[in-house]
Design an enzyme around this catalytic site. Sequence first.
Site, mmCIF file in Angstrom:
data_model
loop_
_atom_site.group_PDB
_atom_site.id
_atom_site.type_symbol
_atom_site.label_atom_id
_atom_site.label_comp_id
_atom_site.label_asym_id
_atom_site.label_seq_id
_atom_site.Cartn_x
_atom_site.Cartn_y
_atom_site.Cartn_z
ATOM 1 C CG ASP A 179 -7.087 -3.230 -2.752
ATOM 2 O OD1 ASP A 179 -7.808 -2.553 -1.997
ATOM 3 O OD2 ASP A 179 -5.870 -3.036 -2.889
ATOM 4 C CB SER A 188 -0.939 -0.048 1.214
ATOM 5 O OG SER A 188 -1.877 0.990 1.170
ATOM 6 C CG HIS A 206 -5.468 -2.483 0.746
ATOM 7 N ND1 HIS A 206 -5.025 -1.973 -0.465
ATOM 8 C CD2 HIS A 206 -4.877 -1.717 1.713
ATOM 9 C CE1 HIS A 206 -4.214 -0.950 -0.241
ATOM 10 N NE2 HIS A 206 -4.107 -0.782 1.071
#
Length: 267
Positions: free
Chosen positions: A194, A94, A224
């Site tokens: 995600d 991320s 995610h």
Amino acid sequence: MKTVSPEPFTFEGGDRAVLLLHGFTGNTADVRMLGRFLESNGYTVHAPLYKGHGSTAPENLIQSTNQDWWESVMEGYNLIKNKGYKKIAVAGLSLGGLFSLKLAANYPVVGILPMCAPLGFAHKTTLRNMILSYALEQKMGEGKSDDIIEKEMEVLKSHQSINAINGLNELIKEVKESLPSIQTPTFVIQGRQDQIIDMNSPTMILNQIYSKLKKLKWYEKSGHLITIGDERNKLEEDVLECLDTLSWGEDDEIGDISTDKVKQIWW
């Protein structure tokens, strides 16, 4: 009972070094299992903890900036360099994926593995909801009464501008502009489930970087937090396989590889 704050970690497993970077509102626990796996396969791994992250006081995160986090990343990068490792790969989840791209655009790294890296978000409210959810979870962990938590959350909800959100958006803009300058081997990793990022992000990264060795792989059952999801074991094996193909020799040029194994992995 108060929760214990996560810490940076270093696992010394071999002569090849990997900088492992966690995500926004996350901490080093999110990448710890991947770190242990790489250590067991001959890699030295260091994972820094960004300023403002991992604390039981959510205000610390809310008030932190992208420059604060970048300083933590650079401290980790320099820690590895100071241990004598001349070539470093970077794997980031991320926000950590964004930082892997920023590092590749500005510093020598042997390869990067951005995982679920956002160049945008699923909805306009995504970041704000992430911050508020994080704050509520942390405040509950502090052992405060429901009344106090409710009052403190109302204060946070009233904020029209949050440093951390502004900083992340600024970082995304910076990374987008730098993508054409990246020539480092890049393995883009994305969970199909995600619900946080704009799902055009992985393809945009792949298409806009200038790397000769680049690949995008989708994990159909993952969300995610792909490093701790259902396909974690497959992800770990793929990350290891990718890292093993990189040019780690002292005299090699980064990306100067042409074996059949490399072609099989990268194309």
